[in-house]
Every structure is written in C-alpha cells, then in structure tokens.
Write a protein that holds these residues in place. Sequence first.
Motif, PDB file in Angstrom:
ATOM      1  N   LEU A 167       0.978  -1.230  -0.225  1.00 26.12           N
ATOM      2  CA  LEU A 167       0.085   0.046   0.076  1.00 26.12           C
ATOM      3  C   LEU A 167       0.910   1.237  -0.043  1.00 26.12           C
ATOM      4  N   SER A 168       0.365   2.176  -0.697  1.00 27.09           N
ATOM      5  CA  SER A 168       1.454   3.037  -0.970  1.00 27.09           C
ATOM      6  C   SER A 168       1.071   4.597  -0.823  1.00 27.09           C
ATOM      7  N   LEU A 169       1.068   5.652  -1.686  1.00 29.36           N
ATOM      8  CA  LEU A 169       0.640   6.855  -1.485  1.00 29.36           C
ATOM      9  C   LEU A 169      -0.565   7.595  -0.954  1.00 29.36           C
ATOM     10  N   ALA A 170      -0.411   8.800  -0.579  1.00 32.97           N
ATOM     11  CA  ALA A 170      -1.496   9.459  -0.305  1.00 32.97           C
ATOM     12  C   ALA A 170      -1.472  10.777  -0.267  1.00 32.97           C
ATOM     13  N   TRP A 171      -2.645  11.604  -0.096  1.00 30.78           N
ATOM     14  CA  TRP A 171      -2.588  12.965  -0.494  1.00 30.78           C
ATOM     15  C   TRP A 171      -2.827  14.051   0.684  1.00 30.78           C
ATOM     16  N   LEU A 172      -3.028  15.115   0.234  1.00 36.74           N
ATOM     17  CA  LEU A 172      -2.945  16.311   1.025  1.00 36.74           C
ATOM     18  C   LEU A 172      -4.085  17.166   0.998  1.00 36.74           C
ATOM     19  N   VAL A 201       0.182  -2.240  -5.094  1.00 37.12           N
ATOM     20  CA  VAL A 201       0.746  -0.869  -4.883  1.00 37.12           C
ATOM     21  C   VAL A 201      -0.462  -0.012  -4.384  1.00 37.12           C
ATOM     22  N   ALA A 202      -0.793   0.597  -3.276  1.00 35.13           N
ATOM     23  CA  ALA A 202      -1.831   1.406  -3.191  1.00 35.13           C
ATOM     24  C   ALA A 202      -1.481   2.674  -2.735  1.00 35.13           C
ATOM     25  N   PHE A 203      -2.239   3.902  -3.233  1.00 33.67           N
ATOM     26  CA  PHE A 203      -2.175   5.262  -2.756  1.00 33.67           C
ATOM     27  C   PHE A 203      -3.416   5.615  -2.002  1.00 33.67           C
ATOM     28  N   PRO A 204      -3.371   5.419  -0.721  1.00 36.25           N
ATOM     29  CA  PRO A 204      -4.323   6.192   0.256  1.00 36.25           C
ATOM     30  C   PRO A 204      -4.562   7.552   0.431  1.00 36.25           C
TER      31      PRO A 204
END
Length: 344
Positions: free
Chosen positions: A9-14, A75-78
Amino acid sequence: MKTRRFLVLSLAWLASSSALAHANDSSAQKAAGGLELIANDRVRMVAEDLRISPTAIDIQYVFQNDGTEDQELTVAFPLPAIEGFGLSQQPVDLPFPDQPNFVGFTVAVDGKAIEPELEERAFVGDRDVTAILRRHGLGLNPLGTGEKALGDLSAEDYAELESQGIATPRDFGEALWRYEAKFHFDQTFPAGRPVAVTHSYRPVTGRTFLVKSSIGDPADTRTYCIDAGTKRAMAGVIRKAAAASYEADPVENAGLKADPMDGVAYSAVVQYILTTANNWAGPIGTFRLTIDKGAPGNVVSLCQDGLTKTSPTTFEFTARDYVPKRDLAILFASPDNEGLRAPQ
C-alpha cells in the motif's frame, strides 16, 4: 524464477487542515474489509522526488527488489480521509467533483501508463457504514456531486441515518461519516532490477480567508511552524490584497486605504503523508522535496527543517537514507484567490 505475491500500500494525498491528507507509497494486503498497510522487507525505495504546489502533486519513485525472487505487490495510494461534518463552514476544493477519480490521479510504471483501481469506504468512528450509504443510493464522498444527496432522502430513510449517527438532524443536513479512498494497482518487482513509478494528481485543498486576526492563531502557528518572519510576510499578503481591492473600487473600499490590514487575502492547505514510506525495506535512499508556492507574491509555511530557496517560487530539501518522522502540512497564502487555483 519464482514470484512471491504480497500487497503493498502506497501513496496518499493532502488537503484541508483537518479533513484531508495525501500519502507515500507503502506495502499493503487485500483483506475482507479492504486494503491494509503492511511492511515489506524485500523491496526498498531507492529514491523519491516529491514536488508539491497548491495545485499539483508530482512524485517520482525508484524501487529496487533486493531479494532473490520476484515480488508481486499491490501498490496502493491511500487518499487521506475527508470528514463530512463541518464542510459547510470550512470549504474544501475537490478538483473533479463529478468524477470517481476526483483528483485526476495518474500512474506510470517504467514510463507506461497504468489504470489504477479505486476502493472507497465510509466510516463513523471505527464502524464501516459503506453498505448503509450505498443501500440508500448515497455517494460515499461527502464532497462529490452527481449522486443522491442527504436532502433527497425520504423522512423515514433520513431518520434511519440520523438514529445511527451517520447524519446530523435534518435541519442541519450534514454528513457525519468519514470518507476514505485508496487507488491501487498490482505490480511485479523483478529481483535485482529497479522499477520507476510516477504519480501525478491535483490535491484536495482546504481553503479559507486570511485576515489580520488569523495570522496569530496558535493552532496554525504550531501546525505549520509559522515564525515571526512568516507572520510579517502573511501581513504583507493581506496588505497587497487590500491594495488590489481599493484599486478595483476606491469608493466601496475606501477604508482599506486607511487600514490595509483590514484586507482579506486567501489561504490553502495541502497535506501529504510521508510516513507510509517506512513500510518499505529500509530508509528512502535519496529523498528530494520541492515546494512550489505558485507565485512570487505568495507565502508558504511548513514544518520542515533544511529547506533552501532555489527560485522565486521554489524551496528544496534533500537527504540521504531518509526516514520520515512526520507527515507534511503546508499552508499557502496569496493576495489573489486565483493564485491558488489550477488553470481550468
């Protein structure tokens, strides 16, 4: 050669100061309740090049599988959570509110575009209320458009949500659930070979007015490490906004000439979750952070030591063997609201 399958699990945001955030690539696994972050001790993040502005986030990664077997990972972008309650008082900009991919998230691996999947869930506290909302035909994202809204529910259906703590009393008509979204895709990391992964998207931003009384707010001062010099720069932004307002309408805004600090400027908050990078094997080999404040007249503040000014709008931080200790919360201020918006 054998291939071992894991979930990463990978990226996230703002986004807004309390409602939203973005994140870094990390390991995860698929579970009955959705994707979960896990640690991976074979694939390391050789490099991360992260660029953040009020209107765009771009990340370039290089990963290396140091094991003897290929690793097949999810691969995940939470995307950090969006809290439904209070959005009417604290405006939040959704870049593409009428699309499931509401941030325009894109992925490429070794230069080839990949279409990620999107997992969406809704919670009240730790309770998953996704099924209840879907049963009533409601969109999970409280900021989304194009789906049935709370106000469209019958009195009986609304009363059910209210009784379960999912919505406020109908006179207020606000969501009480938390929306969580994760983009994810399956990727093989061959043993001994680097893999380049890039992400781009528009951040969800929390927006508010910047006025004289808000400059010294203790919570903001702590969250964004606003020092005395930044406070003076923010006051300058307010004075520039007042001058522009006076020039546009000297009669209506005559008072701003006498006291420019009565002007109204604008601010936007972008958050980014760095600490999920710690789920990969070892530290980030080479880390570079670039903050672009968008326009020379804008002001930016964040808690990050070692930033160096590299142009009229950009600041950079670089490190070797970097272990993120905290996530990023970035405050941008501008005399002109358009200075914080992406071109349409």
